[in-house]
Design a protein around this motif. Structure first.
Motif, PDB file in Angstrom:
ATOM      1  N   TYR A 146       0.851  -1.188   0.000  1.00  0.00           N
ATOM      2  CA  TYR A 146       0.000   0.000   0.000  1.00  0.00           C
ATOM      3  C   TYR A 146       0.884   1.234   0.000  1.00  0.00           C
ATOM      4  CZ  TYR A 146      -2.972   3.782   1.574  1.00  0.00           C
ATOM      5  OH  TYR A 146      -3.626   4.981   1.670  1.00  0.00           O
ATOM      6  N   THR A 147       0.550   2.176  -0.837  1.00  0.00           N
ATOM      7  CA  THR A 147       1.245   3.458  -0.870  1.00  0.00           C
ATOM      8  C   THR A 147       0.229   4.577  -0.762  1.00  0.00           C
ATOM      9  OG1 THR A 147       1.156   3.463  -3.299  1.00  0.00           O
ATOM     10  CG2 THR A 147       3.150   2.592  -2.268  1.00  0.00           C
ATOM     11  N   PRO A 148       0.576   5.677  -0.111  1.00  0.00           N
ATOM     12  CA  PRO A 148      -0.367   6.802   0.015  1.00  0.00           C
ATOM     13  C   PRO A 148      -0.872   7.242  -1.353  1.00  0.00           C
ATOM     14  CG  PRO A 148       1.538   7.140   1.435  1.00  0.00           C
ATOM     15  CD  PRO A 148       1.853   5.940   0.587  1.00  0.00           C
ATOM     16  N   GLY A 149      -2.175   7.436  -1.417  1.00  0.00           N
ATOM     17  CA  GLY A 149      -2.801   7.835  -2.665  1.00  0.00           C
ATOM     18  C   GLY A 149      -3.380   6.679  -3.450  1.00  0.00           C
ATOM     19  N   MET A 150      -3.024   5.443  -3.086  1.00  0.00           N
ATOM     20  CA  MET A 150      -3.575   4.280  -3.775  1.00  0.00           C
ATOM     21  C   MET A 150      -5.082   4.203  -3.518  1.00  0.00           C
ATOM     22  SD  MET A 150      -2.788   0.216  -3.206  1.00  0.00           S
ATOM     23  CE  MET A 150      -1.072   0.343  -3.654  1.00  0.00           C
ATOM     24  N   ARG A 151      -5.836   3.911  -4.559  1.00  0.00           N
ATOM     25  CA  ARG A 151      -7.279   3.784  -4.393  1.00  0.00           C
ATOM     26  C   ARG A 151      -7.597   2.509  -3.625  1.00  0.00           C
ATOM     27  NH1 ARG A 151     -11.970   1.784  -6.822  1.00  0.00           N
ATOM     28  NH2 ARG A 151     -10.802   0.524  -8.341  1.00  0.00           N
ATOM     29  N   VAL A 152      -8.319   2.672  -2.536  1.00  0.00           N
ATOM     30  CA  VAL A 152      -8.753   1.550  -1.712  1.00  0.00           C
ATOM     31  C   VAL A 152     -10.241   1.724  -1.412  1.00  0.00           C
ATOM     32  CG1 VAL A 152      -6.490   1.135  -0.674  1.00  0.00           C
ATOM     33  CG2 VAL A 152      -8.054   2.764   0.401  1.00  0.00           C
ATOM     34  N   PRO A 153     -10.926   0.686  -0.983  1.00  0.00           N
ATOM     35  CA  PRO A 153     -12.361   0.803  -0.708  1.00  0.00           C
ATOM     36  C   PRO A 153     -12.680   1.886   0.320  1.00  0.00           C
ATOM     37  CG  PRO A 153     -11.727  -1.494  -0.809  1.00  0.00           C
ATOM     38  CD  PRO A 153     -10.452  -0.702  -0.842  1.00  0.00           C
ATOM     39  N   GLN A 154     -13.772   2.580   0.064  1.00  0.00           N
ATOM     40  CA  GLN A 154     -14.292   3.590   0.980  1.00  0.00           C
ATOM     41  C   GLN A 154     -15.675   3.165   1.458  1.00  0.00           C
ATOM     42  OE1 GLN A 154     -12.369   6.196   1.921  1.00  0.00           O
ATOM     43  NE2 GLN A 154     -10.784   5.297   0.600  1.00  0.00           N
ATOM     44  N   PRO A 155     -16.059   3.564   2.689  1.00  0.00           N
ATOM     45  CA  PRO A 155     -17.407   3.214   3.151  1.00  0.00           C
ATOM     46  C   PRO A 155     -18.470   3.738   2.193  1.00  0.00           C
ATOM     47  CG  PRO A 155     -16.072   4.077   4.956  1.00  0.00           C
ATOM     48  CD  PRO A 155     -15.292   4.312   3.697  1.00  0.00           C
ATOM     49  N   THR A 156     -19.423   2.894   1.866  1.00  0.00           N
ATOM     50  CA  THR A 156     -20.485   3.274   0.944  1.00  0.00           C
ATOM     51  C   THR A 156     -21.763   2.523   1.281  1.00  0.00           C
ATOM     52  OG1 THR A 156     -21.175   3.279  -1.383  1.00  0.00           O
ATOM     53  CG2 THR A 156     -19.711   1.505  -0.706  1.00  0.00           C
ATOM     54  N   GLU A 157     -22.904   3.140   0.960  1.00  0.00           N
ATOM     55  CA  GLU A 157     -24.181   2.468   1.137  1.00  0.00           C
ATOM     56  C   GLU A 157     -24.581   1.685  -0.113  1.00  0.00           C
ATOM     57  OE1 GLU A 157     -27.208   5.152   2.411  1.00  0.00           O
ATOM     58  OE2 GLU A 157     -26.064   5.917   4.114  1.00  0.00           O
ATOM     59  N   ASP A 158     -23.803   1.794  -1.158  1.00  0.00           N
ATOM     60  CA  ASP A 158     -24.078   1.113  -2.409  1.00  0.00           C
ATOM     61  C   ASP A 158     -23.570  -0.326  -2.328  1.00  0.00           C
ATOM     62  OD1 ASP A 158     -24.301   0.167  -4.987  1.00  0.00           O
ATOM     63  OD2 ASP A 158     -23.358   1.918  -5.930  1.00  0.00           O
ATOM     64  N   ILE A 159     -24.471  -1.282  -2.129  1.00  0.00           N
ATOM     65  CA  ILE A 159     -24.081  -2.672  -1.960  1.00  0.00           C
ATOM     66  C   ILE A 159     -23.391  -3.207  -3.212  1.00  0.00           C
ATOM     67  CG2 ILE A 159     -24.897  -5.026  -1.530  1.00  0.00           C
ATOM     68  CD1 ILE A 159     -24.893  -3.216   0.896  1.00  0.00           C
ATOM     69  N   GLU A 160     -23.810  -2.753  -4.375  1.00  0.00           N
ATOM     70  CA  GLU A 160     -23.164  -3.223  -5.597  1.00  0.00           C
ATOM     71  C   GLU A 160     -21.707  -2.759  -5.658  1.00  0.00           C
ATOM     72  OE1 GLU A 160     -24.494  -5.443  -7.614  1.00  0.00           O
ATOM     73  OE2 GLU A 160     -26.148  -5.436  -6.162  1.00  0.00           O
ATOM     74  N   GLN A 161     -21.440  -1.548  -5.156  1.00  0.00           N
ATOM     75  CA  GLN A 161     -20.059  -1.075  -5.097  1.00  0.00           C
ATOM     76  C   GLN A 161     -19.246  -1.897  -4.111  1.00  0.00           C
ATOM     77  OE1 GLN A 161     -18.384   1.273  -6.984  1.00  0.00           O
ATOM     78  NE2 GLN A 161     -16.618   0.384  -5.915  1.00  0.00           N
ATOM     79  N   VAL A 162     -19.868  -2.253  -2.977  1.00  0.00           N
ATOM     80  CA  VAL A 162     -19.193  -3.099  -1.999  1.00  0.00           C
ATOM     81  C   VAL A 162     -18.821  -4.433  -2.635  1.00  0.00           C
ATOM     82  CG1 VAL A 162     -19.444  -4.348   0.177  1.00  0.00           C
ATOM     83  CG2 VAL A 162     -20.289  -2.011  -0.006  1.00  0.00           C
ATOM     84  N   LYS A 163     -19.733  -4.991  -3.414  1.00  0.00           N
ATOM     85  CA  LYS A 163     -19.441  -6.259  -4.084  1.00  0.00           C
ATOM     86  C   LYS A 163     -18.281  -6.107  -5.057  1.00  0.00           C
ATOM     87  CE  LYS A 163     -24.182  -8.095  -3.849  1.00  0.00           C
ATOM     88  NZ  LYS A 163     -25.361  -8.515  -4.659  1.00  0.00           N
ATOM     89  N   ARG A 164     -18.286  -5.004  -5.801  1.00  0.00           N
ATOM     90  CA  ARG A 164     -17.182  -4.778  -6.738  1.00  0.00           C
ATOM     91  C   ARG A 164     -15.859  -4.626  -5.991  1.00  0.00           C
ATOM     92  NH1 ARG A 164     -21.312  -1.671  -9.387  1.00  0.00           N
ATOM     93  NH2 ARG A 164     -20.615   0.241  -8.320  1.00  0.00           N
ATOM     94  N   ASP A 165     -15.903  -3.949  -4.833  1.00  0.00           N
ATOM     95  CA  ASP A 165     -14.686  -3.779  -4.040  1.00  0.00           C
ATOM     96  C   ASP A 165     -14.170  -5.123  -3.528  1.00  0.00           C
ATOM     97  OD1 ASP A 165     -14.593  -1.059  -4.406  1.00  0.00           O
ATOM     98  OD2 ASP A 165     -15.602  -0.572  -2.521  1.00  0.00           O
ATOM     99  N   VAL A 166     -15.079  -5.991  -3.086  1.00  0.00           N
ATOM    100  CA  VAL A 166     -14.670  -7.310  -2.599  1.00  0.00           C
ATOM    101  C   VAL A 166     -13.981  -8.091  -3.710  1.00  0.00           C
ATOM    102  CG1 VAL A 166     -15.498  -9.550  -1.768  1.00  0.00           C
ATOM    103  CG2 VAL A 166     -16.385  -7.449  -0.751  1.00  0.00           C
ATOM    104  N   GLN A 167     -14.519  -7.987  -4.932  1.00  0.00           N
ATOM    105  CA  GLN A 167     -13.912  -8.699  -6.046  1.00  0.00           C
ATOM    106  C   GLN A 167     -12.557  -8.110  -6.433  1.00  0.00           C
ATOM    107  OE1 GLN A 167     -17.227  -8.404  -8.833  1.00  0.00           O
ATOM    108  NE2 GLN A 167     -17.650 -10.583  -8.578  1.00  0.00           N
ATOM    109  N   GLU A 168     -12.420  -6.782  -6.380  1.00  0.00           N
ATOM    110  CA  GLU A 168     -11.178  -6.141  -6.808  1.00  0.00           C
ATOM    111  C   GLU A 168     -10.114  -6.145  -5.725  1.00  0.00           C
ATOM    112  OE1 GLU A 168      -9.488  -1.830  -8.499  1.00  0.00           O
ATOM    113  OE2 GLU A 168     -11.655  -2.145  -8.241  1.00  0.00           O
ATOM    114  N   PHE A 169     -10.506  -5.818  -4.484  1.00  0.00           N
ATOM    115  CA  PHE A 169      -9.539  -5.635  -3.408  1.00  0.00           C
ATOM    116  C   PHE A 169      -9.534  -6.770  -2.384  1.00  0.00           C
ATOM    117  CE2 PHE A 169     -10.749  -1.349  -4.830  1.00  0.00           C
ATOM    118  CZ  PHE A 169      -9.506  -0.830  -5.141  1.00  0.00           C
ATOM    119  N   GLY A 170     -10.573  -7.588  -2.381  1.00  0.00           N
ATOM    120  CA  GLY A 170     -10.692  -8.623  -1.366  1.00  0.00           C
ATOM    121  C   GLY A 170     -11.506  -8.181  -0.166  1.00  0.00           C
ATOM    122  N   TYR A 171     -11.848  -6.887  -0.099  1.00  0.00           N
ATOM    123  CA  TYR A 171     -12.670  -6.394   1.003  1.00  0.00           C
ATOM    124  C   TYR A 171     -13.446  -5.158   0.553  1.00  0.00           C
ATOM    125  CZ  TYR A 171      -9.336  -2.539   1.930  1.00  0.00           C
ATOM    126  OH  TYR A 171      -8.554  -1.411   1.849  1.00  0.00           O
TER     127      TYR A 171
END
Length: 323
Positions: A146-171
């Protein structure tokens, strides 16, 4: 009267009086040791990157194997002349299991530590891990730091975005779960506790409210999507982290599944944040994207280049078991 001579003696069942096998009388322990030594010799050319003096103890009755990889090509020494950087004590069978891809090194190296303290690697632990990794058919690559500025998951109410984050980042992080329950009129109000750090196990036996919690809509939205319709609840606990708590070493939650399976996730965790979680108060630290491919850190005790999965109270952290 004629004297009765004793007849032949027959033993039913298995004979455990000898561990000799084969016509040559070699013991299973001998064969396991010889196999382990042959594997280490075969993989020796890969160990020049260890940059260390390493001893491998494959049994109390046998001399340690000495690997000198301090400069140039690695070679075996007849004896230890200098203090080793790393000392590994391990069963020879585990060496074979590493080689055959049936045992994950970071698990196998510490597998017997609970029962035998002497089996814990001594000295430079990352060298021990890298040594074991190099014995496998497909040695893992280090996770992307991890390096500062790297895009990582952010809290969201969009469940579909959460699913995409789990697939891309693992969480992924689900925001405002507490607020959502308040809007739905199902929020439970209570005061906090000043109890010291502790983990409360088997919440399903601790009250009806914990049973009701398993029917939360978030679980219905993500668990069948990720694990299918017949997932099994294997752990249901609460963790109260207080100042002074000792962090765990880096690990995946499916590390105990052997042979190791990096191509398939066996589990999905949902961690509810009851208070604001930061990188200073115990936020779970992760390597984003480390759920994909043959990935493992070289030092399980070094959190450098990880990121804390931070989110405010009322959020939920979802992470899969290979992360």
């Amino acid at each position: 009267m004629a004297e009765i001579q004793p007849g032949p003696t027959f033993t039913q069942g298995l004979d455990f009086t000898s561990n000799k096998i084969g016509n040559h009388g070699a013991s299973r322990a001998d064969l396991a040791y010889e196999r382990a030594v042959a594997i280490i010799k075969e993989k020796l050319s890969l160990m020049k990157g260890l940059d260390a003096l390493l001893t491998v103890n494959l049994g109390e009755e046998r001399p340690p194997i000495v690997i000198d990889a301090r400069s140039g090509d690695a070679k075996l020494l007849d004896q230890v002349m200098d203090e080793p950087d790393t000392k590994v004590t391990i069963k020879p069978e585990y060496i074979t299991q590493f080689y055959e891809g049936k045992l994950e090194p970071c698990y196998g190296l510490f597998k017997d530590a609970f029962f035998h303290e002497a089996s814990v690697p001594q000295g430079d632990i990352p060298v021990a891990i890298k040594f074991a990794d190099l014995l496998t058919p497909d040695p893992p690559m280090p996770p992307r730091p991890y390096t500062p500025g790297m895009r990582v998951p952010q809290p969201t109410e969009d469940i579909e975005q959460v699913k995409r984050d789990v697939q891309e980042f693992g969480y992924g992080l689900v925001a405002n779960q507490a607020a959502g329950e308040a809007r739905a009129g199902i929020a439970a109000r209570d005061v906090g506790s000043d109890a010291p750090s502790q983990r409360v196990w088997t919440l399903i036996n601790k009250g009806d409210e914990f049973v009701d919690f398993l029917n939360h809509p978030l679980l219905d939205a993500v668990v069948p999507w990720f694990l299918g319709e017949h997932a099994v609840l294997t752990s249901y606990t609460a963790n109260i982290a207080r100042p002074g708590n000792v962090p765990m070493q880096l690990h995946t939650d499916q590390v105990a599944i052997q042979p190791p399976q990096r191509g398939l996730a066996y589990g999905l965790n949902v961690m509810w944040y009851l208070t604001d979680v930061t990188d200073r108060n115990g936020g779970t630290r992760v390597f984003p994207g480390s759920h994909r491919g043959q990935v493992a850190p070289g030092d399980l005790f070094d959190l450098y280049e990880t990121v804390a999965a931070v989110a405010p109270a009322g959020s939920a952290l979802l992470f899969e078991s290979r992360l």
